[in-house]
Every structure is written in structure tokens, then in C-alpha cells.
Scaffold this active site. Structure first.
Site, mmCIF file in Angstrom:
data_model
loop_
_atom_site.group_PDB
_atom_site.id
_atom_site.type_symbol
_atom_site.label_atom_id
_atom_site.label_comp_id
_atom_site.label_asym_id
_atom_site.label_seq_id
_atom_site.Cartn_x
_atom_site.Cartn_y
_atom_site.Cartn_z
ATOM 1 N N LYS A 143 0.829 -1.210 0.000
ATOM 2 C CA LYS A 143 0.000 0.000 0.000
ATOM 3 C C LYS A 143 0.858 1.252 0.000
ATOM 4 C CE LYS A 143 -4.229 -1.050 2.411
ATOM 5 N NZ LYS A 143 -4.937 -0.762 3.678
ATOM 6 N N TYR A 187 -2.986 -9.581 3.803
ATOM 7 C CA TYR A 187 -4.190 -9.489 2.984
ATOM 8 C C TYR A 187 -5.314 -10.263 3.668
ATOM 9 C CZ TYR A 187 -7.436 -10.048 -0.884
ATOM 10 O OH TYR A 187 -8.564 -10.042 -1.662
ATOM 11 N N HIS A 195 -15.629 -4.541 4.672
ATOM 12 C CA HIS A 195 -15.259 -3.153 4.965
ATOM 13 C C HIS A 195 -16.333 -2.568 5.879
ATOM 14 C CE1 HIS A 195 -13.709 0.972 3.860
ATOM 15 N NE2 HIS A 195 -14.877 1.242 4.413
ATOM 16 N N LYS A 252 -15.348 1.410 -3.703
ATOM 17 C CA LYS A 252 -16.712 1.097 -3.280
ATOM 18 C C LYS A 252 -17.710 1.283 -4.415
ATOM 19 C CE LYS A 252 -15.279 2.948 1.162
ATOM 20 N NZ LYS A 252 -15.142 4.220 1.908
ATOM 21 N N GLU A 278 -12.196 3.799 9.120
ATOM 22 C CA GLU A 278 -12.430 2.602 8.317
ATOM 23 C C GLU A 278 -11.712 1.392 8.909
ATOM 24 O OE1 GLU A 278 -13.313 4.428 3.913
ATOM 25 O OE2 GLU A 278 -11.338 3.533 4.236
ATOM 26 N N ASN A 327 -10.671 8.810 7.219
ATOM 27 C CA ASN A 327 -10.906 9.844 6.211
ATOM 28 C C ASN A 327 -11.416 11.098 6.905
ATOM 29 O OD1 ASN A 327 -10.134 8.228 4.021
ATOM 30 N ND2 ASN A 327 -12.142 7.260 3.969
ATOM 31 N N ARG A 333 -12.954 13.859 6.297
ATOM 32 C CA ARG A 333 -13.811 14.641 5.399
ATOM 33 C C ARG A 333 -15.183 14.003 5.365
ATOM 34 N NH1 ARG A 333 -14.132 10.838 1.297
ATOM 35 N NH2 ARG A 333 -12.291 9.527 1.118
ATOM 36 N N VAL A 353 -18.383 9.974 0.407
ATOM 37 C CA VAL A 353 -19.350 9.765 -0.675
ATOM 38 C C VAL A 353 -20.643 9.158 -0.119
ATOM 39 C CG1 VAL A 353 -19.781 8.494 -2.811
ATOM 40 C CG2 VAL A 353 -17.500 9.453 -2.384
ATOM 41 N N ARG A 375 -23.637 3.606 -6.360
ATOM 42 C CA ARG A 375 -22.927 4.644 -7.119
ATOM 43 C C ARG A 375 -23.179 4.389 -8.606
ATOM 44 N NH1 ARG A 375 -17.068 5.935 -4.271
ATOM 45 N NH2 ARG A 375 -17.709 5.575 -2.106
HETATM 46 P P1 ADP Z 1 -8.062 3.944 0.313
HETATM 47 O O1 ADP Z 1 -7.392 5.109 0.962
HETATM 48 O O2 ADP Z 1 -7.652 3.764 -1.079
HETATM 49 O O3 ADP Z 1 -9.517 3.956 0.552
HETATM 50 P P2 ADP Z 1 -7.965 1.727 2.224
HETATM 51 O O4 ADP Z 1 -6.832 1.401 3.128
HETATM 52 O O5 ADP Z 1 -9.170 2.304 2.829
HETATM 53 O O6 ADP Z 1 -7.433 2.673 1.068
HETATM 54 O O7 ADP Z 1 -8.330 0.401 1.433
HETATM 55 C C1 ADP Z 1 -9.261 0.401 0.385
HETATM 56 C C2 ADP Z 1 -9.882 -0.975 0.276
HETATM 57 O O8 ADP Z 1 -8.882 -1.967 0.025
HETATM 58 C C3 ADP Z 1 -10.576 -1.450 1.528
HETATM 59 O O9 ADP Z 1 -11.902 -0.995 1.592
HETATM 60 C C4 ADP Z 1 -10.498 -2.955 1.396
HETATM 61 O O10 ADP Z 1 -11.497 -3.469 0.555
HETATM 62 C C5 ADP Z 1 -9.182 -3.163 0.712
HETATM 63 N N1 ADP Z 1 -8.135 -3.427 1.693
HETATM 64 C C6 ADP Z 1 -7.346 -2.526 2.288
HETATM 65 N N2 ADP Z 1 -6.483 -3.133 3.151
HETATM 66 C C7 ADP Z 1 -6.744 -4.457 3.087
HETATM 67 C C8 ADP Z 1 -6.188 -5.629 3.688
HETATM 68 N N3 ADP Z 1 -5.164 -5.552 4.533
HETATM 69 N N4 ADP Z 1 -6.705 -6.828 3.341
HETATM 70 C C9 ADP Z 1 -7.699 -6.924 2.458
HETATM 71 N N5 ADP Z 1 -8.258 -5.871 1.858
HETATM 72 C C10 ADP Z 1 -7.801 -4.648 2.152
HETATM 73 P P1 ADP Z 2 -15.205 7.543 0.178
HETATM 74 O O1 ADP Z 2 -13.927 7.324 0.948
HETATM 75 O O2 ADP Z 2 -15.891 8.805 0.490
HETATM 76 O O3 ADP Z 2 -16.076 6.370 0.189
HETATM 77 P P2 ADP Z 2 -13.746 7.253 -2.272
HETATM 78 O O4 ADP Z 2 -12.661 6.496 -1.589
HETATM 79 O O5 ADP Z 2 -14.449 6.621 -3.396
HETATM 80 O O6 ADP Z 2 -14.844 7.741 -1.304
HETATM 81 O O7 ADP Z 2 -13.135 8.648 -2.713
HETATM 82 C C1 ADP Z 2 -13.963 9.728 -3.035
HETATM 83 C C2 ADP Z 2 -13.433 10.441 -4.216
HETATM 84 O O8 ADP Z 2 -12.204 11.006 -3.925
HETATM 85 C C3 ADP Z 2 -13.240 9.582 -5.421
HETATM 86 O O9 ADP Z 2 -13.544 10.377 -6.530
HETATM 87 C C4 ADP Z 2 -11.767 9.240 -5.361
HETATM 88 O O10 ADP Z 2 -11.276 8.996 -6.652
HETATM 89 C C5 ADP Z 2 -11.205 10.500 -4.774
HETATM 90 N N1 ADP Z 2 -10.039 10.330 -3.917
HETATM 91 C C6 ADP Z 2 -10.028 9.979 -2.626
HETATM 92 N N2 ADP Z 2 -8.793 10.002 -2.122
HETATM 93 C C7 ADP Z 2 -7.987 10.372 -3.117
HETATM 94 C C8 ADP Z 2 -6.573 10.592 -3.239
HETATM 95 N N3 ADP Z 2 -5.718 10.449 -2.224
HETATM 96 N N4 ADP Z 2 -6.105 10.945 -4.436
HETATM 97 C C9 ADP Z 2 -6.938 11.108 -5.458
HETATM 98 N N5 ADP Z 2 -8.267 10.942 -5.407
HETATM 99 C C10 ADP Z 2 -8.777 10.580 -4.265
HETATM 100 MG MG MG Z 3 -10.453 3.848 2.388
#
Ligand code: ADP
Ligand code: ADP
Ligand code: MG
Length: 461
Positions: A158, A202, A208, A237, A275, A291, A293, A296, A339
Site C-alpha cells: 500500500k 491481505y 469493509h 466502493k 475505516e 478519512n 472529510r 461519498v 454509485r
Molecule cells: P483507500 O485510501 O484507497 O480507501 P484503504 O486502506 O481504505 O485505502 O483500502 C481500500 C480498500 O482496500 C478497503 O476498503 C479494502 O477493501 C481493501 N483493503 C485494504 N487493506 C486491506 C487488507 N489488509 N486486506 C484486504 N483488503 C484490504
Molecule cells: P469515500 O472514501 O468517500 O467512500 P472514495 O474512496 O471513493 O470515497 O473517494 C472519493 C473520491 O475522492 C473519489 O472520486 C476518489 O477517486 C477520490 N479520492 C479519494 N482520495 C484520493 C486521493 N488520495 N487521491 C486522489 N483521489 C482521491
Molecule cells: Mg479507504
């Protein structure tokens, strides 16, 4: 005390959402729009619209100088960043603070601490919130291999600065790791300006789970229950629900407590979401990120609590106290959000911008549609592909599902490809009815050919 005039530093449905909340509270709204969005619904609904730059986000919705100059030049006292774009940009929050503008969000230090997923993990651990087993790899791929050996495969790589489901890679075998690591670091450097990576176990049978919190910045924190956002594709999502009926009650309770504890300990201000991933095999839950903020999927929480989260943000930003206590927060029924995107599911979900020639949304009891779209609207190619959020409230999950299916069946969008047929197929699947969704369910079901979508009419010609 109240905000007087607010700059909406965002676009699309969330800009409309914020403008409507401003109107309800008697706050003037100034919409910052790109050249591509000049005639858009938020531009017309706002008291005033100001063009902040060319269509590309880097020059408009991510242009901190232009947005600040617009806020100051139009006499705004506050800025709402929405989600995405600058909403989690600590430098922007700090620049607003320095300019004497109220940033509708947490303090810039909180945005900074939580924006880096590694420092967020450390904060969570410090306050007794379990994090996904994992570790950093400061020395590069060799370190990552050592961490992965300790955790066992598969692992996730990540990006510390990642978001929106980007910057995440699953690695199944030790052999794949070094190349995946090097590739991910380069991608993260380009996408987020920071190539820092870490490794996590993983969670294969994961759900989630997230908790909505609200803090007054003085140590008072409420939770507004939890949401289940397990229905995802490529870590993004697609469908979200509240409450999280598929997760055992004791885990939900512990996750709420953990979220409130974390937010309380950092003196959290404003709306935030903690989360977690629930490991169903182990019966455990782990912190993923916070997050800082509005999210969505906040409307599903609004539907079951009856609390307008954006109005609450604006009231708090205007200096009002949190006028409600935990005991005032009640939960009724079940809400599901879909969505709806301008994408072609049959073609790897490729974005399909273009002109919406027909737009016939569903109506009826419990149906809410948050959107900036209308007939004749041209979906620009520059931004996120989300067109609308269909939010349906029912007395329980089965009722909400039935109503969502009916609403999706009624919804007609012409002129561009959408994921409507995909959503209908997903919600009609027996696994959805049985509440058996994991974060990899969509990918697995698609691989097995279980999500059947009618071929778009044009392809039959
Ligand atoms: P983002 O900032 O992109 O939202 P997250 O850490 O919230 O990143 O992870 C996004 C999604 O990826 C999670 O909702 C989950 O479905 C998956 N994910 C993240 N970490 C793990 C993990 N350790 N194992 C399995 N799935 C994961
Ligand atoms: P939420 O966390 O509100 O469920 P998302 O993870 O889908 O929503 O993110 C909301 C919006 O913000 C999406 O359009 C996503 O592409 C954008 N987004 C979120 N975090 C980032 C980031 N670090 N860089 C670029 N775009 C981001
Ligand atoms: Mg997330």
C-alpha cells in the site's frame, strides 16, 4: 453566530449537496467551477459561480492559489472541500487557516497526521485501536520480503499517501514481490508525490466496516453508527449500506468504541470516518485508515439517523456547539446507496463520457437521488465517472433491497453507457440477499460469470 458566505471547492453531486445545505441555513454559496463546468447544475444553483481555471483538475479543482484567491476575492468566510480533490490536503487546510478562512474540516495538523496512512496507523495503535498486521519497508524490496515472510502470503502493498482505492497491490508469491514493490513505489511517486509503501496482511474474507464520527474539536465526539462498504471492485466502493447487518453485533460495537476513542483522543473536529476491515475467518477487526472529510456514502447514515451531516458540518463550522448527544442519535430501518457511473462494465468498466440525451430517474417512497446530472448534460472526460448516488431507505434490509431493485429497474439514462445493468445484476444476486458480500466478491463473481448483464442495445444491431 453563523457562516455568511462559503466557497464550494468541488464539483458534481457533492457541490450540489453542499449548496443545498447552505441554502437551508441561509449561507450564501459561491461555486468554484472549471471551464468545463461553467454551465453545470452547481454553477446555476449557487448564488454565484466563479471560474477558477481550465478543465483539468490540476489547474482548477486542485489549484490551491486560484481557489484561495476566489474565496478571498468574493468575500467568503469559509471553504467546503467536499470529498476527493483538496479535501484531505493539509497544505490547503493550512492555507485557509492562514488566510482567516474557516476550513470545513478538521485542523490542518489532523488532516496531515491522518493523510499519511503510516502515521495514522501509529496513532491508532497508540490509542489502543487494532491495526492490520503489517510493517514498513524503509530499505526497499528486501525489507518488504522480510515483512511478508513474517505475515505470510498473500500480502498487500500500500502507498502511505494513497486514497480512492489507488496505490494498492496484492502479492501472492515471494517471487512477485520485488517487482511489484518497485512498480508500486514508482506509481505512488507519480500519483501522490510520495513513493512510501508499506506491507499489510491481505484479509481474504474481509468486510469493509466504517464508523461515522463527529467531533466538536474540544474533546466531544459522537458516532452516527456504522456502514458496510464491502461491495467493491478493485478496492473501490460501489454499493454501501447502513447499518452493517452482515457484521456480528459485538464487532460493530467494538468498532464504534474504537472509532470514538481514537477521535476523542486526538480532539477530532468535524465529520470523519474511521475505516476498518473485518477478518471473518479470525473474528477480528482492524483499523485501515481515517478519512478526515465528508464521505461519498454519508447519505445512508443520514437516511437511518435523520441527521443532515452536511448541515451539521456547517453549523459546527459557524461556531455552534454540537447540539446533540449520543443518546439523541437513533437508528431506523436500512439504507442502501448505489454509485451510478458513466462506465461500460462489459468493457472493463471503461469510462464513457458524452451527452446524456435522456434522464428518467426513479421516484417513490424512500428514494433519494443525489446528482448533478440532467437531460442534455455533457459528462466531461476530465473527472470521476460518478453520475449519481441512488439512496434507498426501507424498513429493513430486505425491504431496502427490493425498493432499490425497483428503483434501478425504473431508472433510464440514454446517450452514454452506465453501470445500471451491472448494479441490477449485483443486487439481484442471491449472495446479496443473503448478506454474504466480501470485499473481493464482485471480482470473484465476475470471474465466475455470475453477474450477467444484458448486452447494450447498440451491440445487438
Ligand atoms: P483507500 O485510501 O484507497 O480507501 P484503504 O486502506 O481504505 O485505502 O483500502 C481500500 C480498500 O482496500 C478497503 O476498503 C479494502 O477493501 C481493501 N483493503 C485494504 N487493506 C486491506 C487488507 N489488509 N486486506 C484486504 N483488503 C484490504
Ligand atoms: P469515500 O472514501 O468517500 O467512500 P472514495 O474512496 O471513493 O470515497 O473517494 C472519493 C473520491 O475522492 C473519489 O472520486 C476518489 O477517486 C477520490 N479520492 C479519494 N482520495 C484520493 C486521493 N488520495 N487521491 C486522489 N483521489 C482521491
Ligand atoms: Mg479507504
Amino acid at each position: 453566530m453563523s457562516l455568511r458566505r462559503l466557497l464550494v471547492a468541488n464539483r458534481g453531486e457533492i457541490a450540489v449537496r453542499v449548496i443545498r445545505a447552505c441554502r437551508a441555513l441561509g449561507i450564501e454559496a459561491v461555486a468554484a467551477v472549471s471551464e468545463a463546468d461553467k454551465g453545470s447544475l452547481p454553477a446555476r444553483l449557487a448564488d454565484r459561480a466563479v471560474c477558477v481555471g481550465p478543465p483539468r483538475s490540476a489547474q482548477s479543482y486542485l489549484n490551491r492559489q486560484a481557489l484561495l484567491a476566489t474565496a478571498i476575492g468574493t468575500g467568503c468566510d469559509s471553504v467546503h472541500p467536499g470529498y476527493g480533490f483538496l479535501s484531505e490536503n493539509a497544505a490547503f487546510a493550512a492555507a485557509c487557516e492562514d488566510a482567516g478562512l474557516t476550513f470545513v474540516g478538521p485542523r490542518s495538523e489532523t488532516v496531515r497526521e491522518m493523510g499519511d496512512k503510516l502515521s495514522a496507523r501509529r496513532l491508532a495503535e497508540r490509542h489502543g485501536v487494532p491495526v492490520v498486521p503489517g510493517g514498513t519497508a524503509p530499505g526497499g524490496p528486501a525489507d518488504a520480503v522480510a515483512v511478508a515472510e513474517r505475515l505470510g502470503y498473500p500480502v498487500l502493498i500500500k502507498a502511505a499517501a494513497g486514497g480512492g482505492g489507488r496505490g494498492i497491490r496484492v502479492v501472492h508469491e515471494p517471487d512477485e514481490l520485488p517487482a511489484a514493490f518497485t512498480g508500486a513505489a514508482a506509481e505512488a511517486e507519480v500519483a501522490f508525490g510520495d513513493g512510501t509503501l508499506y506491507v499489510e496482511r491481505y484479509v481474504a474474507q474481509g468486510r469493509h466496516l466504517e464508523v461515522q464520527v463527529f467531533g466538536d474539536g474540544k474533546g466531544e465526539v459522537l458516532h452516527l453508527g456504522e456502514r458496510d462498504c464491502s461491495l467493491q471492485r478493485r478496492y473501490q466502493k460501489i454499493v454501501e449500506e447502513a447499518p452493517a447487518t452482515g457484521v456480528p453485533e459485538d464487532i460493530r460495537t467494538r468498532a464504534r468504541d474504537a472509532a470514538v476513542r481514537l477521535a476523542t483522543n486526538i480532539g477530532y473536529r468535524q465529520a470523519g470516518t474511521v475505516e476498518f476491515i473485518v477478518d471473518q475467518d479470525r473474528g477480528e477487526f482492524y483499523f485501515l485508515e481515517m478519512n478526515t472529510r465528508i464521505q461519498v456514502e454519508h447519505p445512508v447514515t443520514e437516511q437511518i439517523t435523520g441527521i443532515d451531516l452536511v448541515q451539521l458540518q456547517l453549523r459546527l463550522a459557524g461556531g455552534e456547539p454540537l447540539a446533540l448527544g449520543q443518546r439523541d442519535v437513533g437508528f431506523a430501518g436500512h439504507a442502501i446507496e448505489c454509485r451510478i457511473t458513466a462506465e461500460r462494465p462489459a468493457d472493463g468498466f471503461r469510462p464513457s463520457p458524452g451527452t446524456i440525451t435522456g434522464w428518467r430517474p426513479p421516484y417513490g417512497p424512500g428514494i433519494r437521488l443525489d446528482t448533478h446530472c440532467e437531460p442534455g448534460y455533457r459528462v466531461p472526460p476530465y473527472y470521476d465517472s460518478m453520475l449519481a448516488k441512488l439512496i434507498v431507505h426501507g424498513r429493513d434490509r430486505a425491504d431496502a433491497t427490493a425498493r432499490t431493485l425497483a428503483a434501478l429497474a425504473d431508472f433510464e439514462i440514454d446517450g452514454i453507457d452506465t453501470n445500471l445493468a451491472f448494479l441490477r445484476a449485483v443486487l439481484a444476486h442471491p449472495d446479496f440477499a443473503a448478506d454474504r458480500i466480501t470485499t473481493r466478491w464482485v471480482d470473484d463473481a465476475m470471474a465466475k460469470g455470475e453477474i450477467r448483464m444484458p448486452i447494450p442495445a447498440e451491440e445487438n444491431r
